[in-house]
Design an enzyme around this catalytic site. Structure first.
Site, PDB file in Angstrom:
ATOM      1  N   ASN A 132       0.946  -1.096   0.087  1.00  0.00           N
ATOM      2  CA  ASN A 132       0.067  -0.067   0.033  1.00  0.00           C
ATOM      3  C   ASN A 132       0.894   1.220  -0.043  1.00  0.00           C
ATOM      4  OD1 ASN A 132       0.618  -0.483   2.780  1.00  0.00           O
ATOM      5  ND2 ASN A 132      -1.089   0.339   3.531  1.00  0.00           N
ATOM      6  N   GLY A 208       2.095  -5.395   7.340  1.00  0.00           N
ATOM      7  CA  GLY A 208       1.189  -6.208   6.596  1.00  0.00           C
ATOM      8  C   GLY A 208       0.057  -6.290   7.430  1.00  0.00           C
ATOM      9  N   SER A 209      -0.699  -7.332   6.824  1.00  0.00           N
ATOM     10  CA  SER A 209      -1.829  -7.843   7.531  1.00  0.00           C
ATOM     11  C   SER A 209      -1.761  -8.585   8.777  1.00  0.00           C
ATOM     12  CB  SER A 209      -2.452  -8.793   6.492  1.00  0.00           C
ATOM     13  OG  SER A 209      -1.847 -10.071   6.403  1.00  0.00           O
ATOM     14  N   THR A 210      -2.588  -8.510   9.724  1.00  0.00           N
ATOM     15  CA  THR A 210      -2.632  -9.086  11.046  1.00  0.00           C
ATOM     16  C   THR A 210      -2.224 -10.420  11.136  1.00  0.00           C
ATOM     17  OG1 THR A 210      -3.789  -7.084  11.993  1.00  0.00           O
ATOM     18  CG2 THR A 210      -3.682  -9.082  13.330  1.00  0.00           C
ATOM     19  N   GLY A 213       1.346 -11.252  10.100  1.00  0.00           N
ATOM     20  CA  GLY A 213       2.083 -10.683  11.133  1.00  0.00           C
ATOM     21  C   GLY A 213       2.088 -11.556  12.371  1.00  0.00           C
ATOM     22  N   GLU A 230       3.773  -3.954  12.318  1.00  0.00           N
ATOM     23  CA  GLU A 230       2.854  -2.744  11.886  1.00  0.00           C
ATOM     24  C   GLU A 230       1.671  -3.406  11.101  1.00  0.00           C
ATOM     25  OE1 GLU A 230       2.877   0.182  13.450  1.00  0.00           O
ATOM     26  OE2 GLU A 230       5.021   0.564  13.412  1.00  0.00           O
ATOM     27  N   CYS A 264      -3.367   1.617   6.133  1.00  0.00           N
ATOM     28  CA  CYS A 264      -3.630   1.185   7.845  1.00  0.00           C
ATOM     29  C   CYS A 264      -4.326   2.274   8.467  1.00  0.00           C
ATOM     30  CB  CYS A 264      -2.352   0.623   8.077  1.00  0.00           C
ATOM     31  SG  CYS A 264      -0.850   1.667   8.012  1.00  0.00           S
ATOM     32  N   GLU A 432       7.724   2.747  14.874  1.00  0.00           N
ATOM     33  CA  GLU A 432       8.647   3.173  14.052  1.00  0.00           C
ATOM     34  C   GLU A 432       8.540   4.821  14.100  1.00  0.00           C
ATOM     35  OE1 GLU A 432       7.034   0.906  10.709  1.00  0.00           O
ATOM     36  OE2 GLU A 432       8.989   0.042  10.585  1.00  0.00           O
TER      37      GLU A 432
END
Ligand code: NAD
Length: 453
Positions: A132, A208-210, A213, A230, A264, A432
């Protein structure tokens, strides 16, 4: 290269280019190169490392137009966004170029000698990037990691590898030594997973996606590997009756439809105090209809297409009976979707609960402050959010009450490279950006030197 990948322009559905993808053996070779380069990169004098990072930043700035055009063609980002993204990489590099000479330890009083701490680099850091925001998210990982003396292997998303590949070339042109920063296009299950399993990779930075992750976190546990996550979001935009409702409504489309909602931080749940619900919706409809969805190369574009047919199909599933109104979209080829506003009946609705990652927003009324906080927190995520009110006390109470990492009051901006960014709950782990991000790429070593004879 073991396989190739066809990069499609999402605004036209045309083949843009084809790139090679690394296999396992090539990934291992790159990680070995990174581990070797670490032994010299960590020894580069802090001032010299800083100068190289600044040279890299300058290179990125000199190529901002080119990088932006790459992102427009690969990701369908609008011209305005793509330029911001290239500039963000340069800004992040410049910001962390100040870190090498300021990587302070502490001196701690102890009897019988002296005690001090050193912030040691970790080694090879693996950065895994989603599709994204290919450029900024890459730099939020690699810039502080390099500044702290680590080497970096970076895996862009399959769909959007081009700007990262170009950044890797620019790093070399800027004088960053070979193998200190390597971009490895490839599949998540091959290259990305190898970052998790290879013992020489000492930390994984994953955005990325949960779901993915969680798998990365489980995998890293085997080697007690450091990990920053994240992940997803379902952020709330909370508008109280005492707010500047017109201003909140005028800026709400940008807060959720920017980057076609593939953000996000998208404020994809709008909560409006009951007494101003109709007023908000009237102004919001005007703003949504004025939101320009068009050829992303145009400077006037507010929104481009979705990234892929798959994403288009997945987002479309959420659009059903509850549509209050939509904006517009161009006809013809491309993964275009009109900004869509839903009014779900209750908080059990799928669209209200799940991260849609597309230009779809749900709006719901609330009764009072407590109800607003409860509804905002009724999610497994906690990444960002906005609060609109003219009452300072309320702004403070609600800011403390909402469980989320990045809040804005009377504004929707969440990301500044010099302030921390990250999620509560299942939106992530670690932070971050900001002044402390470099610490996440170091280990603290404590040394005691005895003064005994
Ligand atoms: P994704 O999880 O499918 O993929 C992200 C990256 O992980 C890609 O590079 C992919 O190739 C790689 N990957 C996939 N499987 C892997 C595996 N088994 N091992 C190692 N790597 C693997 O996510 P996406 O669809 O690219 O991005 C969208 C998601 O990212 C959304 O959920 C969004 O909220 C989230 N996101 C979060 C932030 C944040 O800062 N919190 C920022 C941007 C995006």
């Amino acid at each position: 290269m073991s396989a190739t990948y066809d990069v499609i322009n999402p605004a036209t559905e045309e083949l843009h280019t084809t790139i090679g993808q690394l296999d396992l053996e090539q990934t291992d070779a790159a990680i070995a190169h990174g581990a070797k380069a670490f032994t010299t990169w960590r020894e580069v004098a802090p001032g010299d490392r800083a100068k190289m990072l600044r040279a890299f930043a300058t290179k990125v700035s000199e190529h901002r137009e080119e990088l932006a055009q790459i992102e427009i063609a690969n990701s369908g980002h609008t011209l305005g966004n793509a330029l911001w993204e290239a500039d963000n990489v340069a800004n992040v590099l410049n910001y962390y170029s100040a870190a090498p000479e300021r990587l302070f330890g502490r001196q701690i009083p102890v009897p019988g000698g002296i005690d001090f701490t050193i912030k040691e680099p970790l080694g090879v850091v693996g950065v895994i990037v989603p599709w994204n925001f290919p450029m900024p998210i890459a730099s939020w990982g690699f810039a502080p990691a390099l500044a702290a003396g680590n080497t970096v292997v970076l895996k862009p998303a399959e769909l959007t590898p081009l700007s990262a590949i170009r950044l890797g070339e620019l790093a070399l042109e800027a004088g960053i030594p070979e193998h200190v920063f390597q971009v490895l296009p490839g599949r998540g299950s091959v290259v990305g997973n190898r970052f998790v399993t290879h013992p020489s990779v000492r930390k994984v930075v994953f955005t990325g996606s949960t779901e993915v992750g969680k798998g990365i976190m489980r995998g890293c546990a085997d080697q007690v590997k450091r990990v920053t996550l994240e992940l997803g979001g379902k952020s709330a935009n909370v508008i109280f009756a005492d707010a500047d409702v017109e201003k909140a409504a005028a800026s709400a489309p940008g807060a959720v439809f920017d980057n076609a909602g593939q953000d996000c931080c998208a404020r994809s749940r709008i909560l409006v105090e009951k007494s101003v619900f109709d007023k908000f919706m009237a102004h919001f409809e005007t703003a949504v209809k004025a939101f320009r969805v068009e050829d992303p190369r145009l400077a006037t574009a507010d929104m481009g297409p979705l990234i892929s047919q798959k994403q288009f199909d997945s987002v479309s599933e959420y659009v059903g009976e509850n549509v209050a109104f939509t904006g517009s979209k161009p006809d013809g080829k491309g993964y275009w979707m009109a900004p869509t506003v839903l009014t779900p009946k209750n908080t059990k609705d799928r669209a209200w609960n799940e991260e849609i990652f597309g230009p779809v927003v749900s709006v719901m009324p609330f009764d009072n402050e407590a109800d607003a906080i409860a509804k905002a927190n009724d999610t497994e995520f906690g990444l960002s959010g906005s609060i609109w009110t003219r009452d300072t006390g309320r702004a403070l109470r609600v800011s403390r009450g909402i469980e989320t990492g990045n809040l804005s009051v009377n504004s929707n901006s969440s990301v500044r490279y010099w302030t921390p960014f990250g999620g509560f709950k299942q939106s992530g782990l670690g932070r971050e950006l900001g002044p402390d991000a470099v610490d996440a790429f170091t280990e603290v070593k404590n040394v005691f030197i005895s003064s005994a004879e």
